[in-house]
Design a protein around this motif. Sequence first.
Motif, PDB file in Angstrom:
ATOM      1  N   VAL A 154       0.854  -1.200   0.000  1.00  7.86           N
ATOM      2  CA  VAL A 154       0.000   0.000   0.000  1.00  7.86           C
ATOM      3  C   VAL A 154       0.889   1.249   0.000  1.00  7.86           C
ATOM      4  N   ASN A 155       1.947   1.235   0.831  1.00  6.72           N
ATOM      5  CA  ASN A 155       2.841   2.402   0.871  1.00  6.72           C
ATOM      6  C   ASN A 155       3.586   2.598  -0.448  1.00  6.72           C
ATOM      7  N   ARG A 156       3.872   1.506  -1.138  1.00  4.26           N
ATOM      8  CA  ARG A 156       4.523   1.612  -2.444  1.00  4.26           C
ATOM      9  C   ARG A 156       3.592   2.315  -3.428  1.00  4.26           C
ATOM     10  N   TRP A 157       2.321   1.908  -3.409  1.00  3.95           N
ATOM     11  CA  TRP A 157       1.348   2.554  -4.300  1.00  3.95           C
ATOM     12  C   TRP A 157       1.161   4.030  -3.924  1.00  3.95           C
ATOM     13  N   ARG A 158       1.119   4.270  -2.614  1.00  3.58           N
ATOM     14  CA  ARG A 158       0.975   5.664  -2.167  1.00  3.58           C
ATOM     15  C   ARG A 158       2.146   6.496  -2.700  1.00  3.58           C
ATOM     16  N   GLY A 159       3.335   5.935  -2.611  1.00  4.13           N
ATOM     17  CA  GLY A 159       4.523   6.635  -3.110  1.00  4.13           C
ATOM     18  C   GLY A 159       4.448   6.910  -4.600  1.00  4.13           C
ATOM     19  N   GLN A 160       3.826   5.986  -5.332  1.00  4.95           N
ATOM     20  CA  GLN A 160       3.741   6.145  -6.797  1.00  4.95           C
ATOM     21  C   GLN A 160       2.893   7.350  -7.199  1.00  4.95           C
ATOM     22  N   ILE A 161       1.936   7.723  -6.346  1.00  8.30           N
ATOM     23  CA  ILE A 161       1.123   8.892  -6.710  1.00  8.30           C
ATOM     24  C   ILE A 161       1.358  10.058  -5.735  1.00  8.30           C
ATOM     25  N   GLY A 162       2.552  10.036  -5.102  1.00 10.56           N
ATOM     26  CA  GLY A 162       2.993  11.180  -4.311  1.00 10.56           C
ATOM     27  C   GLY A 162       2.373  11.294  -2.940  1.00 10.56           C
ATOM     28  N   LEU A 163       1.839  10.215  -2.408  1.00  7.40           N
ATOM     29  CA  LEU A 163       1.258  10.262  -1.062  1.00  7.40           C
ATOM     30  C   LEU A 163       2.285   9.760  -0.050  1.00  7.40           C
ATOM     31  N   PRO A 164       2.258  10.309   1.178  1.00 13.45           N
ATOM     32  CA  PRO A 164       3.209   9.836   2.195  1.00 13.45           C
ATOM     33  C   PRO A 164       2.811   8.443   2.694  1.00 13.45           C
ATOM     34  N   PRO A 165       3.783   7.689   3.235  1.00  9.87           N
ATOM     35  CA  PRO A 165       3.430   6.364   3.746  1.00  9.87           C
ATOM     36  C   PRO A 165       2.564   6.454   4.997  1.00  9.87           C
ATOM     37  N   VAL A 166       1.860   5.351   5.285  1.00 13.64           N
ATOM     38  CA  VAL A 166       1.039   5.284   6.503  1.00 13.64           C
ATOM     39  C   VAL A 166       1.543   4.116   7.351  1.00 13.64           C
ATOM     40  N   ASP A 167       1.141   4.126   8.655  1.00 15.72           N
ATOM     41  CA  ASP A 167       1.492   2.978   9.498  1.00 15.72           C
ATOM     42  C   ASP A 167       0.302   2.021   9.553  1.00 15.72           C
ATOM     43  N   GLU A 168       0.412   0.983  10.380  1.00 15.51           N
ATOM     44  CA  GLU A 168      -0.650  -0.025  10.461  1.00 15.51           C
ATOM     45  C   GLU A 168      -1.997   0.609  10.800  1.00 15.51           C
ATOM     46  N   LYS A 169      -1.966   1.562  11.740  1.00 13.64           N
ATOM     47  CA  LYS A 169      -3.223   2.206  12.149  1.00 13.64           C
ATOM     48  C   LYS A 169      -3.796   3.015  10.977  1.00 13.64           C
ATOM     49  N   GLY A 170      -2.900   3.726  10.290  1.00 13.46           N
ATOM     50  CA  GLY A 170      -3.337   4.515   9.132  1.00 13.46           C
ATOM     51  C   GLY A 170      -3.930   3.631   8.048  1.00 13.46           C
ATOM     52  N   LEU A 171      -3.334   2.455   7.886  1.00 12.44           N
ATOM     53  CA  LEU A 171      -3.847   1.505   6.891  1.00 12.44           C
ATOM     54  C   LEU A 171      -5.236   1.018   7.302  1.00 12.44           C
ATOM     55  N   ALA A 172      -5.384   0.691   8.593  1.00 17.26           N
ATOM     56  CA  ALA A 172      -6.681   0.198   9.076  1.00 17.26           C
ATOM     57  C   ALA A 172      -7.758   1.266   8.895  1.00 17.26           C
ATOM     58  N   ASP A 173      -7.386   2.550   9.124  1.00 17.29           N
ATOM     59  CA  ASP A 173      -8.372   3.641   9.007  1.00 17.29           C
ATOM     60  C   ASP A 173      -8.758   3.909   7.554  1.00 17.29           C
ATOM     61  N   SER A 174      -7.807   3.655   6.638  1.00 20.80           N
ATOM     62  CA  SER A 174      -8.058   4.058   5.236  1.00 20.80           C
ATOM     63  C   SER A 174      -8.423   2.880   4.329  1.00 20.80           C
ATOM     64  N   SER A 175      -8.632   1.697   4.904  1.00 23.88           N
ATOM     65  CA  SER A 175      -8.944   0.542   4.057  1.00 23.88           C
ATOM     66  C   SER A 175     -10.265  -0.093   4.470  1.00 23.88           C
TER      67      SER A 175
END
Lengths: 396, 391
Positions: B134-155
């Motif tokens: 997910v962080n790799r994809w975020r990086g591909q479109i210029g978004l900062p990485p997220v942590d586990e909690k950020g992933l849980a909130d955004s998925s």
Amino acid sequence: MKSLMTRLFKGISSLKLTIVCLVAAMVLIFAGTLAQVQMGIQAVQAQYFQSIFVWWSAGGEGGFRIPIFPGGHLIGAVLLLNLIAAHIQRFKWGWDKAGIQLTHAGLIIMLAGGLLTDLFSVESQMRIKEGETKNYSEEIDTIELAVTDVSNPDFDTVTAIPADVLKPGKLISHESLPFRILVKKLYPNSRLQMIGGHGDDTTAAADKGVGARVVVKSMPTSSKPNERNLVSAVIEVIPVGDNSDKDKASQGTWLVSDGLASEQKFEAGGKTWSIALRMKRHYKSFSLTLHDFVHERYPGTNIPKNFSSRVTLKDVDGSAGREVLIYMNHPLRYGGETFYQAGFERSEDITVLQVVRNPSVAAPYVACVVVSVGLLLQFCMHLVKFSRRNKKTNNS
Amino acid sequence: MNTAHNMLNYRSYFALGVLVFLPLAGCDSDDDIEVYQVPKEKPVAVAPAGGADPHAGVPMPTPGTPDPHAGMAGVGAAAASKPTVLGEVPETWLPGRASSMRLASYSLKGGGDSIADISLISLAGTAGGVLDNVNRWRGQIGLPPVDEKGLADSSVKVTTPQGEAVMVDLIATTGVENPAQDGRIIAALLVLDNEMWFYKMRGNAGLLGSEKDAFVKWVQTAKKVANPAAENPGAQPAAPTTPPVATGQVEPPEGVTWKVPDGWQAGAPSGSMRLATFLVSDPSGAKGEVTVIRLGGASGGELANVNRWRGQVGLEPITEAMLAKTTGQVDSPSGPIAYVDCHGKPNSTVAAWCRQGGGTWFFKLTGPAHLVASERANFIRFLSSVNLTSQ
């Protein structure tokens, strides 16, 4: 000496040896059939039938090997020699023996043809997409390391290193290459996995190309007919200078794998090279262009009824092509090869042709005709003899 | 004397034969390094069995982190078999190139130059894990990485036939190099025993927004189907995806009349035996088809045909005695038409047949079980309108 030769010749031409060979063949086929469950058809073919001996490794894989049974090639060869020797030993020319002689000759042709097929036939596949032109077929169970000089704008120069040469620790050099290749690791079956990053402490397979971002895990080889082993290797490219120069430093390590598709290139000797581990290719002096692949099913079902590929065959020299329809039981025969309709890919616009090169393809047909003629002749002569004898008895 | 001499000659020839023959029998066709020249290969639109660039199809600019998937062929398992993946997709999704890594591939064109690339990719093992991908994809479109909690909130979790997938919808917030072709990624990750599946739609943000529901539906329905040619000739396909032909009407054969229910679309007949194909669908996007076939003679007999249809939807065969109990009958202008319901999972079939003019007519409704259940009444009405008397 003469008597020893005579005894040896007698032994080779004896009927006992025929029986021993036939029994050994039956045992081998039985054992091979059982072994196929565990080993798969390819390994069994190689170890049981396309070998001089069946070997047993003492102490497991890589241990001391002991021959435990004659292999298919040895049994077939001895049987063939036995048949020829028996033929010579008992050969007496005469019309009354013609039938039996012909029958034996037919069997000899059949056995010899079988052996030649085993030794020299090559089976490969051609996968062509609709609209695509291909001039090579691929052996799906054999890999090669293709090192290609891609500097020339008109053609590529390929140095194809066969799988047999790729052994861990082997340093490969060839006059066509301005560098040597050191095989650091070889994985007969493997799994490739991306390195996660963010503190992932796994070690990359190589330090150049895609391999710098991939981890290779060795897997047990599979012998299932619907599975392919993913062969991978880690190689090091070591350039060599001219004779007066010392060897230059390594150009790094590369991961090559049957599962990698992106081109991996490097510069060496003033040229651009591409490396890939791929299925062994057989280039042709002609090309096939697929225009249309048709797959019919039985009405109301998904059971395949008919496959056909409409292709144009064209020689490389540009001579006018001809259109051919390849479908089940109607292969294309050209250039010493036979192209059978074998299957298709999921999208139904890619055909799969099985390409068979068999120099002794005619042997079984010729053998069958010769044996049939021999048996018919033998039967007719006995029938004539019997009816004459019957006539005589009745007259007297 | 002469005979003895001949015998000796024969033996000499034989010994010579042995000398020539034995090395041949024992010879091993050991390959050597070969060098040859070949014409430059043109870029081909087909992947070698070994794999293909999984992101081929619609060219995508990949700013930021290089995509580690590029150029890696899929290794679905220790040894890769070749499955087919089928799911429910809209007709606007154009099938693209599949490969051993891209189990499914589609491209999509929207208004203007807007495009999207849709793929299902399989990689061995955990392929870096959900968060890293997910962080790799975020990086591909210029978004900062997220942590586990950020992933849980955004998925969100999406149920697929293979298990539960994690889905994210990532929209670029900073300048995108080519907004018509990039700027948004909707993707789902599914962790399986020995592999990981990546469902991914990437392209123009607006176009992805309008296609999001269809993408979710595809993720929910996409599943592996055995390669019918190589592995399972009798495999039942998922819902047919025959594109409708433009006519909108299927003319019955000469001498035959019928009344086509509302909502049935004309389909392209596949194969020479099909006299007509109709496509049926429901608001959920499920698709099925109705086929009309005529075969000469009794065509295998009732029981054999019914058991074949039952087998196609995963049901056990029945006996002659049970056949009478499970067969229904519809009265049509040309006489009774027998029919049988085959309730399977996930697909069902209602098949009907009647003898007419020395042949047998087959009418068959096939598709996902819920669609077949809802279309059954229309199918029975269609059967009752079939008139074959002029045949």
